[in-house]
Write an enzyme that holds these catalytic residues in place. Sequence first.
Site, PDB file in Angstrom:
ATOM      1  CG  HIS A 168      -1.937   1.548   1.251  1.00 24.56           C
ATOM      2  ND1 HIS A 168      -2.829   1.071   1.326  1.00 24.56           N
ATOM      3  CD2 HIS A 168      -1.228   2.406   2.147  1.00 24.56           C
ATOM      4  CE1 HIS A 168      -3.833   2.302   1.707  1.00 24.56           C
ATOM      5  NE2 HIS A 168      -2.246   3.104   1.491  1.00 24.56           N
ATOM      6  CD  GLU A 169       1.755   3.371   3.371  1.00 20.90           C
ATOM      7  OE1 GLU A 169       2.266   4.612   3.183  1.00 20.90           O
ATOM      8  OE2 GLU A 169       0.748   3.492   4.638  1.00 20.90           O
ATOM      9  CG  HIS A 172       0.446   6.512  -0.514  1.00 17.67           C
ATOM     10  ND1 HIS A 172      -0.944   6.904  -1.264  1.00 17.67           N
ATOM     11  CD2 HIS A 172       0.249   5.469   0.349  1.00 17.67           C
ATOM     12  CE1 HIS A 172      -1.922   6.733  -0.081  1.00 17.67           C
ATOM     13  NE2 HIS A 172      -1.791   6.138   0.549  1.00 17.67           N
ATOM     14  CD  GLU A 192      -5.670   5.944   1.584  1.00 16.96           C
ATOM     15  OE1 GLU A 192      -5.725   4.849   1.892  1.00 16.96           O
ATOM     16  OE2 GLU A 192      -4.093   6.579   0.833  1.00 16.96           O
ATOM     17  CG  HIS A 266      -7.207   6.549   4.493  1.00 16.73           C
ATOM     18  ND1 HIS A 266      -7.365   8.259   4.947  1.00 16.73           N
ATOM     19  CD2 HIS A 266      -6.475   6.004   4.405  1.00 16.73           C
ATOM     20  CE1 HIS A 266      -5.941   8.547   5.070  1.00 16.73           C
ATOM     21  NE2 HIS A 266      -5.237   6.396   4.964  1.00 16.73           N
TER      22      HIS A 266
HETATM   23 ZN    ZN Z   1      -3.053   5.198   2.013  1.00 18.58          ZN
END
Ligand code: ZN
Length: 343
Positions: A168-169, A172, A192, A266
């Site tokens: 996930h990170e 980004h 997100e 989110h």
């Molecule tokens: Zn995130």
Amino acid sequence: MNDPPVCFFIPPYITDHIARNASRQGRDPAAARDGAKADLALRQQRKSAAYASLQALTAPTPGKADVVIYDDQNQWNLNVQLVRGPGDPPVKGANANAAYDALEATREFYREVLERDSIDNAGATIVGNVNFGVQYDNAFWDGAEMVFGNGDDVIFKDFTHDVDVPGHELTHGVTQYTAGLNYTDQSGALNEATSDIMGACVDQYVNKLDAGTFNWLIGEDVMADDLYGEAIRSLAHPGTAYDNPILGKDPQPDSMAGYVPNGDPHLNSGIINRVFYLIATDIGSFPAAKLWYATLQNLWPAAVFTDAAYVCSEMARVLARDEVIARQAPQTVRAAFHEVGIV
Ligand SMILES: [Zn+2]
């Protein structure tokens, strides 16, 4: 260009709920408070001097997509001590190795499935930090590197415990270097959702699963024992990931009927997550990942949901024509965006 946003794994509405209820549940409110303070400082980009100096002790090779891991030794600073560099054997800390392996796996997923060379598609060094802060209940991408807290072991475990967190990170970072989606409202929700989508696909890549066998949950392996069975988000059924006194109840909408105007990224990301789930269950997770990645490369910072629907449909036709994804993909995409009320 503006500073890239700091993107947290655990959204502020959960963190706030935890902080409000810490003393009532007999937990040490100081740890929650320090974590909240750190989040706020990071959001405001007030980084400490040590944080700002990013020099590595052993320099990784530029352009090789090397993975390096720092141990922050429970300070609220980044890059405190380099503990594992490219090609190094496993070290003493389990979370340093977990972060290393997960970031390697994420790099490999991007290379093998999406033909992308690291975060910037030019082999950028992938930097992870473990043991950041004290009992820190979060993980984040700060615009340049990834940071994983230990969790307090009451609510969350170490954030390296679930491969979809690093997936996930790191994503980004990919979004930052491609569409550059703003981190507000609908563009923020697209940003997100893209991280959850690729995080979920990395999880499937590592565990050899596909749309039909994956649980479509994000963060289920960072929940501490008392919260076993809960997760942070559900791509299949947004709004059902958790419901308990500690975290509150998952507030994600699963369609535009529940859209929160100007909501936290989110929140409304649930709508796009569900679109991806519907597409993936029909054409397969990795073809759907290729489609979403092609979409991401053709979006722009202020893109909104209808833009994503349009671009995704166009990309579906292009990729179906080139036999990269299934022939029915254009119809699948339209049906998915229609089902959640976007078009
Ligand atoms: Zn995130």
